[in-house]
Design an enzyme around this catalytic site. Structure first.
Site, PDB file in Angstrom:
ATOM      1  N   ASP A 140       6.049 -26.638  23.839  1.00 26.48           N
ATOM      2  CA  ASP A 140       5.852 -25.433  24.642  1.00 26.48           C
ATOM      3  C   ASP A 140       5.227 -24.322  23.815  1.00 26.48           C
ATOM      4  O   ASP A 140       5.036 -24.456  22.603  1.00 26.48           O
ATOM      5  CB  ASP A 140       7.185 -24.977  25.256  1.00 26.48           C
ATOM      6  CG  ASP A 140       8.342 -24.986  24.243  1.00 26.48           C
ATOM      7  OD1 ASP A 140       8.077 -25.056  23.036  1.00 26.48           O
ATOM      8  OD2 ASP A 140       9.505 -24.917  24.672  1.00 26.48           O
ATOM      9  N   ASN A 179      21.440 -22.582  28.224  1.00 32.08           N
ATOM     10  CA  ASN A 179      21.504 -22.756  29.688  1.00 32.08           C
ATOM     11  C   ASN A 179      21.043 -24.157  30.108  1.00 32.08           C
ATOM     12  O   ASN A 179      20.781 -24.398  31.277  1.00 32.08           O
ATOM     13  CB  ASN A 179      20.660 -21.689  30.394  1.00 32.08           C
ATOM     14  CG  ASN A 179      19.169 -21.803  30.083  1.00 32.08           C
ATOM     15  OD1 ASN A 179      18.755 -22.655  29.303  1.00 32.08           O
ATOM     16  ND2 ASN A 179      18.366 -20.948  30.693  1.00 32.08           N
ATOM     17  N   HIS A 188      18.242 -25.698  29.101  1.00 35.36           N
ATOM     18  CA  HIS A 188      16.799 -25.976  29.162  1.00 35.36           C
ATOM     19  C   HIS A 188      16.381 -26.923  28.043  1.00 35.36           C
ATOM     20  O   HIS A 188      16.981 -26.966  26.975  1.00 35.36           O
ATOM     21  CB  HIS A 188      15.954 -24.692  29.189  1.00 35.36           C
ATOM     22  CG  HIS A 188      15.844 -23.916  27.916  1.00 35.36           C
ATOM     23  ND1 HIS A 188      15.980 -22.547  27.869  1.00 35.36           N
ATOM     24  CD2 HIS A 188      15.573 -24.296  26.649  1.00 35.36           C
ATOM     25  CE1 HIS A 188      15.802 -22.136  26.633  1.00 35.36           C
ATOM     26  NE2 HIS A 188      15.563 -23.168  25.870  1.00 35.36           N
ATOM     27  N   GLU A 216      13.408 -24.328  32.561  1.00 37.85           N
ATOM     28  CA  GLU A 216      14.607 -23.563  32.880  1.00 37.85           C
ATOM     29  C   GLU A 216      15.356 -24.220  34.052  1.00 37.85           C
ATOM     30  O   GLU A 216      14.796 -25.074  34.753  1.00 37.85           O
ATOM     31  CB  GLU A 216      14.199 -22.129  33.246  1.00 37.85           C
ATOM     32  CG  GLU A 216      13.514 -21.374  32.096  1.00 37.85           C
ATOM     33  CD  GLU A 216      14.493 -20.883  31.020  1.00 37.85           C
ATOM     34  OE1 GLU A 216      15.496 -21.577  30.742  1.00 37.85           O
ATOM     35  OE2 GLU A 216      14.239 -19.814  30.445  1.00 37.85           O
TER      36      GLU A 216
HETATM   37  C1  GLP Z   1      13.616 -22.480  22.585  1.00 36.65           C
HETATM   38  C2  GLP Z   1      12.701 -23.699  22.672  1.00 36.65           C
HETATM   39  C3  GLP Z   1      13.468 -24.959  22.956  1.00 36.65           C
HETATM   40  C4  GLP Z   1      14.677 -25.046  22.060  1.00 36.65           C
HETATM   41  C5  GLP Z   1      15.597 -23.881  22.319  1.00 36.65           C
HETATM   42  C6  GLP Z   1      16.884 -23.902  21.506  1.00 36.65           C
HETATM   43  O1  GLP Z   1      13.868 -21.880  23.785  1.00 36.65           O
HETATM   44  N1  GLP Z   1      11.667 -23.535  23.639  1.00 36.65           N
HETATM   45  O2  GLP Z   1      12.623 -26.078  22.785  1.00 36.65           O
HETATM   46  O3  GLP Z   1      15.357 -26.252  22.268  1.00 36.65           O
HETATM   47  O4  GLP Z   1      14.874 -22.720  21.983  1.00 36.65           O
HETATM   48  O5  GLP Z   1      16.692 -23.252  20.292  1.00 36.65           O
HETATM   49  P1  GLP Z   1      17.726 -23.283  19.096  1.00 36.65           P
HETATM   50  O6  GLP Z   1      17.661 -24.646  18.534  1.00 36.65           O
HETATM   51  O7  GLP Z   1      17.214 -22.245  18.134  1.00 36.65           O
HETATM   52  O8  GLP Z   1      19.042 -22.933  19.663  1.00 36.65           O
END
Ligand code: GLP
Length: 238
Positions: free
Chosen positions: A63, A132, A134, A139
């Protein structure tokens, strides 16, 4: 889905070993990478392996924020370059990130899908999970069959990610380009890493909850080769 638990360094080792094993047995040429903090130890373990075959990988990010220039330090173009491309010694021409700075975002999304398909598809996709539920930036209430597209970020995700923008919510983009849940399901294998208590609820929904777009990660229940790597705190509600 297979669930394994361990300490964060053990989880990173497991994921890195899986990538290296598939690389050495020539069943991995296209790697999908996630941003966020959870998978970072995996990329560090891969870099530390010094495996020369890593240079043959083609890489696709999940993304990208919409509206950040590619050189913005929190754009996923920059994050992937900093955390993956350089440490692993990859040729930047073989590393792809959706173009969130494109004038025509729908065309950029379609082109990204085309590029993944033209590369033969993703062999192994590394994933994190949002608090959440995702995955990528899909989302809650994303279509379970969605493809790469523009997605609006929820208030929760923007708050969670404000830490990367000096805590200033105003700086966090409001939308993104993300591979869809259908795109992610097309990967030959997925390895999701979740660490920390903040992920425990989402992890429980993903693993034991109903298959539901309310928890987008639950779509991985449909994947024939999905491994979920959890530390004790992320596994606490299972
Ligand atoms: C972002 C990314 C996701 C990732 C999420 C969790 O929103 N787009 O791909 O999984 O963060 O991040 P973290 O691992 O820092 O909690």
């Amino acid at each position: 889905m297979k669930v394994l638990t361990g300490t964060p360094p053990q989880l990173a080792r497991w994921a890195a070993d899986r990538v290296l094993h598939r690389l050495r047995t020539r069943s991995l040429s296209v790697l999908g990478v996630a941003t966020g903090s959870s998978p970072l130890p995996v990329y560090r373990a891969l870099a530390a392996s010094g495996e020369p075959a890593l240079a043959s990988l083609r890489v696709f990010a999940l993304d990208e924020y919409v509206g950040l220039p590619h050189h913005h330090p929190q754009s996923y173009h920059c994050v992937v370059d900093r955390e993956v491309t350089r440490p692993l010694g990859l040729d930047p021409a073989r590393v792809h990130v959706p173009d969130g700075a494109a004038d025509d975002l729908d065309a950029a999304a379609a082109e990204y899908e085309h590029l993944i398909a033209a590369s033969g598809g993703i062999d192994l996709q590394v994933l994190g999970i949002g608090a959440n539920g995702h995955v990528g930036f899909n989302e809650p209430f994303s279509s379970l069959r969605s493809r790469t597209r523009v997605e609006t970020l929820t208030a929760r995700t923007r708050r969670d990610n404000a830490r990367f923008f000096g805590g200033d919510l105003q700086q966090v983009p409001t939308s993104c380009l993300t591979q869809g849940l259908g795109t992610i399901l097309d990967a030959d294998e997925v390895v999701l890493i979740a660490t920390g208590a903040a992920k425990a609820h989402a992890v429980a929904q993903m693993v034991e909850g109903p298959l539901s777009s309310a928890c987008p990660a639950s779509v991985l229940q449909l994947h024939p080769r999905a491994t979920v790597l959890l530390d004790d705190r992320a596994a606490a509600q299972l």
